[in-house]
Design an enzyme around this catalytic site. Structure first.
Site, short mmCIF file in Angstrom:
data_model
loop_
_atom_site.label_atom_id
_atom_site.label_comp_id
_atom_site.label_asym_id
_atom_site.label_seq_id
_atom_site.Cartn_x
_atom_site.Cartn_y
_atom_site.Cartn_z
N ASP A 98 0.86 -1.17 0.00
CA ASP A 98 0.00 0.00 0.00
C ASP A 98 0.90 1.23 0.00
O ASP A 98 1.86 1.29 0.76
CB ASP A 98 -0.88 -0.01 1.27
CG ASP A 98 -2.32 0.28 0.96
OD1 ASP A 98 -2.60 1.39 0.49
OD2 ASP A 98 -3.17 -0.61 1.18
N ASP A 199 -3.19 4.58 -2.25
CA ASP A 199 -4.26 4.98 -1.35
C ASP A 199 -4.73 6.41 -1.56
O ASP A 199 -3.92 7.33 -1.65
CB ASP A 199 -3.71 4.84 0.08
CG ASP A 199 -4.74 5.12 1.14
OD1 ASP A 199 -5.63 4.27 1.31
OD2 ASP A 199 -4.67 6.18 1.79
N GLU A 256 -6.56 3.71 -5.89
CA GLU A 256 -7.87 3.86 -5.24
C GLU A 256 -8.36 5.25 -5.62
O GLU A 256 -7.91 6.25 -5.08
CB GLU A 256 -7.74 3.75 -3.71
CG GLU A 256 -9.11 3.80 -3.05
CD GLU A 256 -9.10 4.25 -1.58
OE1 GLU A 256 -10.00 3.88 -0.86
OE2 GLU A 256 -8.17 4.99 -1.17
N HIS A 329 -11.16 -3.95 2.58
CA HIS A 329 -11.10 -3.65 4.01
C HIS A 329 -11.90 -2.40 4.40
O HIS A 329 -12.00 -2.08 5.57
CB HIS A 329 -9.63 -3.45 4.42
CG HIS A 329 -9.05 -2.22 3.81
ND1 HIS A 329 -8.87 -2.09 2.45
CD2 HIS A 329 -8.63 -1.05 4.35
CE1 HIS A 329 -8.36 -0.89 2.19
NE2 HIS A 329 -8.20 -0.24 3.33
N ASP A 330 -12.43 -1.70 3.40
CA ASP A 330 -13.23 -0.50 3.69
C ASP A 330 -14.72 -0.74 3.47
O ASP A 330 -15.52 0.18 3.61
CB ASP A 330 -12.82 0.65 2.75
CG ASP A 330 -11.43 1.18 3.04
OD1 ASP A 330 -11.00 1.10 4.20
OD2 ASP A 330 -10.79 1.66 2.10
C1 GLC Z 1 -8.17 4.59 1.96
C2 GLC Z 1 -8.00 3.32 2.74
C3 GLC Z 1 -8.73 3.45 4.04
C4 GLC Z 1 -8.11 4.59 4.81
C5 GLC Z 1 -8.07 5.86 3.98
C6 GLC Z 1 -7.14 6.86 4.57
O1 GLC Z 1 -9.48 4.83 1.62
O2 GLC Z 1 -8.43 2.23 1.98
O3 GLC Z 1 -8.70 2.27 4.78
O4 GLC Z 1 -8.85 4.81 5.97
O5 GLC Z 1 -7.63 5.65 2.67
O6 GLC Z 1 -5.81 6.47 4.35
#
Ligand code: GLC
Ligand code: CA
Length: 564
Positions: A98, A199, A256, A329-330
């Site tokens: 990540d 991310d 993402e 995971h979100d």
């Molecule tokens: C992304 C991650 C998430 C995190 C956020 C802040 O959305 O997937 O888990 O809380 O970024 O880093």
């Protein structure tokens, strides 16, 4: 579209804290992952994405990094990481980490130095901005609730944080900061990492005027995404990042990306795009509430299917290749979210797997998906760990929901649904740890676990193995990777069906699933050479029906993959 080495692969996301604990401290770790590499290999996955394993105070579960060059003690050592890398390579697997560079932790050395000297060099690694009329510079609401601005002690300035206040945003306008990031990215790639999942990257470009917007909630604030959506110029940062790092290593990157502008698909993931690929969240965005989880909509089958289809066609027409997920995971568990109640069983889970994994794009599985793990029921907010869940619980209460209703909202939407420990067996704590897990295991583990499913030919796990093997098989990999996506039977209620048609070899594969409650009979356009995979083991019956009647009858929760 240029062909790439990763197009025909299958990826798998590991959430290290909850995957496998090797030393009984209740926290998953690198040694735990190492011990499960053979399991993953046997499942058939090639690319492993590790959620953050860097040193962190874990305010946001590792997405708040205090040292980009260190492995969190909880997870192990750099030697263990190197070992994992080596062992993955030995198995022809690729490790992806990540990359969290929109923000770091407030415990990072840079931020500590910035606080110590708010006029100094390191303050410029962040957004230290003067307040307006004794108030914060603007009215943005952070992703985790409350203002995005936090006062810098002893000054009239505020620092910006799009996420928690312990996650200060990094100032990408500062060339020095950008160089620090590139150096770090290259350092990891030099180690032999295959690439990164990137991310929250859309947030790195800010409007330096920080304009306020019309409030959109009771708190008088406006979503910080407003600013992200209106500002231009992120492309320059992303291109530089790519040229300075990924391109030099031919690294694989998956972004993402939410809130992208519509016409930017090519720029982001075209042949010369900023990233190799990005996640398709079109199915997940559908249910989003206006004000929070509490006012989100349930999934409507047709809307969901049509959104996925529209996205598939859009990406295909643009000559791009996205990454498909049903959960991460979100997000809550896909089986609990996308399957109607009557389909929340093994047949339904296999059906969901089929329609998802055979879409055009790179499939990403999330740990536990392959055994059909589901959401976890809780009765009190104290059972939750996730920072976002705590915020959303409060948002729901503030909106007038009762405690019971607010907990229900969390049970349906919480990120902790997907973060419960992996269910390896029916032993204590699901075989995840010999100690006390950092987050309680889902009490359904005696029923849903790897060990039990490994023994059973008709389990969800066994089916995933077959499905992945089919996707990657010499005979069909070309069609299932590059074959054109064509929607089918769209007018039939409850049917999720599409063709994958290869220009290269003339093959046509039909994927057909019945998400409805009643059986459905579909008339096939022509003959069928072979039933490749049935989630109910009905290959032979299907072939016979098609041969004798030219039709395919799908029971409720049945999916069939046919070579036409
Ligand atoms: C992304 C991650 C998430 C995190 C956020 C802040 O959305 O997937 O888990 O809380 O970024 O880093
Ligand atoms: Ca451990």
């Amino acid at each position: 579209m240029k062909k790439k080495w990763w197009h025909g692969k299958v990826a798998y996301q590991i959430y290290p804290k909850s995957f496998m604990d090797s030393n009984g401290d209740g926290i998953g770790d690198l040694k735990g992952i190492l011990s499960k590499l053979d399991y993953l290999k046997e499942l058939g996955v090639d690319i492993l994405w590790l959620s953050p394993i860097y040193q962190s105070p874990f305010v946001d579960q590792g997405y708040d990094i205090s040292d980009y060059y260190k492995i969190a003690e909880e997870f192990g050592t750099m030697e263990e990481f190197d070992e994992l890398l080596k062992e993955a390579k030995k198995r022809d697997m690729y490790l992806v980490m990540d990359l969290v560079v929109n923000h770091c932790s407030d415990q990072h050395e840079w931020f500590q130095k910035a606080l110590a000297d708010p006029e100094g060099e390191y303050a410029d690694y962040f957004y230290f901005v003067k307040g307006k009329d004794g108030k914060a510079p603007s009215n943005y609401r952070s992703y985790f609730g409350g203002s995005t601005w936090e006062a810098v002690p002893g000054t009239d300035k505020y620092y910006l944080h799009m996420f928690a206040k312990e996650q200060p945003d990094l100032n990408w306008e500062n060339p020095k900061l950008r160089q620090e990031i590139y150096k770090m990215v290259n350092w990891w790639l030099d180690k032999g990492l295959a690439g990164f999942r990137i991310d929250a990257i859309i947030n790195i470009k800010k409007d330096l005027n920080f304009p306020s917007f019309e409030p959109d909630g009771e708190d008088g604030l406006a979503a910080c995404t407003k600013m992200v959506e209106e500002v231009d110029g992120i492309g320059d940062f992303l291109e530089e990042l790519k040229e300075e790092t990924f391109a030099r290593h031919d690294a694989f990157t998956v972004g993402e990306v939410f809130n992208m502008k519509e016409d930017e698909l090519q720029e982001f993931i075209g042949d010369h795009g900023h990233f190799s690929t990005m996640f398709d969240f079109s199915g997940h965005m559908l249910t989003e509430g206006k004000h929070g989880w509490y006012d989100s909509k349930p999934v409507d089958f047709k809307e969901w299917r049509d959104a996925l289809f529209a996205s598939q066609e859009n990406i295909q027409n643009a000559g791009c290749f996205e990454a498909n997920i049903i959960e991460n995971h979100d997000e809550p568990r896909g089986a609990s979210r996308f399957l109607p109640h009557y389909a929340q069983n093994e047949s339904g889970k296999k059906m969901l797997a089929t329609t998802s994994i055979l879409l055009r794009g790179l499939p990403f599985l999330y740990q536990g998906q392959e055994i059909g793990m589901v959401n976890c029921e809780r009765t009190d907010i104290s059972e939750y760990d996730d920072i976002s869940t705590k915020d959303q619980y409060q948002v729901a209460l503030d909106a007038g929901l009762t405690k019971e209703k607010a907990i229900q909202v969390c049970n349906t939407h919480s990120r902790d649904n997907a973060r419960t420990p992996m269910q390896w067996s029916d032993e204590a704590q699901a075989g995840f740890t010999t100690g006390t897990p950092w987050l309680a295991v889902n009490p359904n583990y005696p029923k849903i676990n790897v060990a039990e499913q490994e023994k059973r030919e008709d389990s969800v796990l066994s089916y995933y193995k077959k499905l992945i093997a089919l996707r990657k098989s010499d005979a069909y990999v070309e069609t299932l990777t590059y074959g054109t996506f064509i929607p089918a039977y769209q007018e039939e209620e409850g049917i999720f069906s599409y063709l994958r048609k290869s220009e290269e070899n003339g093959q046509t594969i039909l994927i057909a699933a019945n998400y409805g409650k009643e059986p459905k009979t579909l008339r096939l356009p022509g003959r069928c050479q072979k039933a490749l995979l049935s989630n109910l083991g009905r290959e032979k019956e299907c072939e016979q029906e098609i041969r004798e009647q030219g039709t395919l009858t799908l029971g409720s929760c049945e999916s069939e993959v046919l070579l036409l």
